[in-house]
Structure formats: structure tokens, C-alpha cells
Scaffold this active site. Structure first.
Site: not given
Length: 324
Positions: A93, A187-188, A273, A303
């Protein structure tokens, strides 16, 4: 940050309460059919004077959602003459495709590596080159609430479509072995890999690393950290829209894509996270349909997840699935 989510034994049993829309498959079938009306027009331009001697790099442009141009990199071992297994990577992201020398890992492992730029992003931690020409109604700064009034206008409809088309673009290169294609990202990027896993039926492997975009009903309430917090901020201002907002998000929930996953998968999760809480990752992992699935658990990480340790796990796992 100490452990804040469910304990590990409960995570293995956790199931999301996200409700799958009855027309989920029809929505995505129609979306991809609409995108397919535009020629893919994947163009690969060999880059010179990069100072890289072990890889060849192509600057890629292909047609994504709405006929919009999307950028990418295609990186292969220098002098490659025979088709190679393909790793398609999606970015986290706020980041973009950045510069080619940041994408050497998979070519160094003897694979073709396609990196998709993310439309409209690339202005936070890694530069990007792809515009998002579509506007939206009122939204919170960021991307999570752009066009959230309706699934048809939601930002991630465009991005997920781009991601499916990125696989098509990667496979269109003559040095790509289309039967040996893996998708991955963190992540994204992990959330997009899950979406592609649910929409592209013939992948060889999927590796979602601390995936975002999963289990929206829980994620929007269990963490106060962005990007999920963008949803809460939007609903704090737009009172009374929670039901419609979650209806839109259900079409983009990684849990529902995971339920359609047809390739072996290697997940990762970080127990501390706050960005992608462990329960949201396990929601997708537990829903993942293919029986050959594994998850690496990083007990004391936020994260950043496994970082290079997860890359090492992927390097040990992927070759057996992408062998000739």
C-alpha cells in the site's frame, strides 16, 4: 507491542463473519469480461544503461481496467533464451514499482519476474508511474474509501482487474513459461495475490505475505492503524453508511477470493501486526480452498512480518512447484 489478537490455537480455528455476496462470481466475471474487451497491448521495451550486468530489464506497459495504461518491470537473467517460470509480484500500500535494481531477487533465482505498478499509488515510500484516471465521491485521504459507495466504482475493482491483466501481460512475453506462474506480494501485494488466486484458475503457486484486504468486518474494528482506519474515519463522518460500506467491501474481501484458491499457497502472519491483524490473515488462510497450504508464523513481529526470512522460505518453497 505485545500480543493483542486471538491466541494461536484460536487463530487456527477462526472463521470470518464476512458475508459473501450472492452475485460475487457474476460481479467478477462481468468485470473481467469488460476488461477483456480492451486489447492487452503488452509492450516490453528493453532498458539500456542501467548498470546491471546479471539481468535484462524491460519497461512494460499493458492495458488494465477501463483501457487504462499500467506500468511494470519484467526482469530476467541476462542472456535468457529459453522460457522461464514466472513470478508476478504486487506492491504494498502506497508504493509503486520503484527502480529496476530493487527487483533482483527472483531473476537471481533463475526466474522471470514481473512487477506490477499500482495505479494512483507510488507517492509514499516507493515511486510509481501509473495514474488512476477515475475520480470518486467524497473519501478519506488514501485509497480505501475511493468510490466505496458502490462496488462498481470502488478503487480496488480497478486494481484487482489490473492485477489479473498483469498476469496475462507477464505470460505474453515469449520467455515466460505460462504453465509455471506464481503470484506473490506483501501486505496490499499479498491481498492482490489472493484476489488473483481466486480469479485466475491455472496458477502454479500463491504466496501472500502478511496479506492486507482480508476480513474487513473484523479488520475495521480490531485495529486503529491505517489503512484499515480509513474505513472507520469514513464511517465516523458518513454516519449511517456502515451497511452499504461493508456490502461494497465484501466484493473485495480476500476471504472470499481465498475460498476459490486453486493453487498451492504459502502464507505468512506476524503475531504483533497491528496493520494486518493476525486474525484477518488467518481468516483468509483458513478459508483457502486448496489443500496444499502452509503458513509461516512470526511470533514477535509487527507488519514487517518475516521480511528476508520469508523470502528465504519462499525461495525454498517455490522451486518445487515451478519445476519443469
Amino acid at each position: 507491542m505485545a500480543l493483542f489478537d486471538l491466541p494461536l490455537d484460536e487463530l487456527h480455528a477462526y472463521r470470518s463473519r464476512s458475508v459473501e455476496p450472492e452475485d460475487f462470481d457474476a460481479f467478477w466475471s462481468g468485470t473481467l469480461d469488460e476488461a477483456g474487451a480492451h486489447e492487452l497491448d503488452a509492450r516490453f521495451e528493453l532498458c539500456a544503461d542501467l548498470g546491471l550486468v546479471t539481468v535484462d530489464v524491460y519497461d512494460v506497459t499493458f492495458t488494465g481496467f477501463g483501457g487504462h495504461p499500467v506500468k511494470g518491470w519484467f526482469v530476467i537473467p541476462a542472456g535468457t533464451t529459453e522460457p522461464l517460470p514466472v513470478v508476478v509480484e504486487f506492491i504494498g500500500y502506497g508504493g509503486g514499482r520503484s527502480l529496476p535494481h530493487e527487483h533482483l531477487l527472483w531473476a537471481s533465482a533463475g526466474m522471470a519476474h514481473f512487477v506490477m505498478d499500482t495505479r494512483g499509488q507510488g507517492g509514499v515510500w516507493a515511486p510509481g508511474d501509473t495514474a488512476d484516471p477515475v475520480g470518486s465521491g467524497p473519501s478519506v485521504p488514501g485509497f480505501m474509501t475511493r468510490g466505496i459507495e458502490d462496488p462498481a466504482t470502488y478503487y480496488f475493482r480497478r486494481v484487482i482487474t489490473d492485477a489479473v491483466r498483469a498476469v496475462e501481460a507477464a505470460r505474453s512475453h515469449p520467455l515466460a513459461d505460462t504453465a509455471r506462474t506464481a503470484v506473490l506480494g506483501a501486505s496490499q501485494g499479498g491481498g492482490l495475490a489472493l484476489a488473483v488466486a481466486g480469479l485466475v484458475p491455472d496458477l502454479a503457486a500463491v504466496a501472500p505475505d502478511v496479506p492486507f484486504l482480508c476480513d474487513f468486518p473484523r479488520a475495521a474494528r480490531v485495529t486503529d492503524r491505517k489503512p484499515y482506519r480509513e474505513i472507520g474515519d469514513y464511517l465516523k463522518t458518513h454516519r449511517g453508511r456502515a451497511e452499504q460500506t461493508h456490502r461494497t467491501l465484501a466484493y473485495f474481501d480476500g476471504v472470499h477470493f481465498a475460498a476459490r484458491g486453486r493453487a498451492p499457497a504459502l502464507f505468512s502472519v506476524a503475531m504483533e501486526d497491528l496493520t494486518c491483524p493476525p486474525s484477518t490473515v488467518f481468516a483468509a488462510f483458513n478459508a483457502y480452498a486448496h489443500a496444499d497450504k502452509e503458513i509461516e508464523v512470526y511470533d514477535f513481529n509487527d507488519h514487517e512480518g518475516g521480511g528476508p526470512f520469508q523470502h528465504a522460505a519462499q525461495l525454498a518453497w517455490l522451486p518445487r512447484l515451478l519445476k519443469a
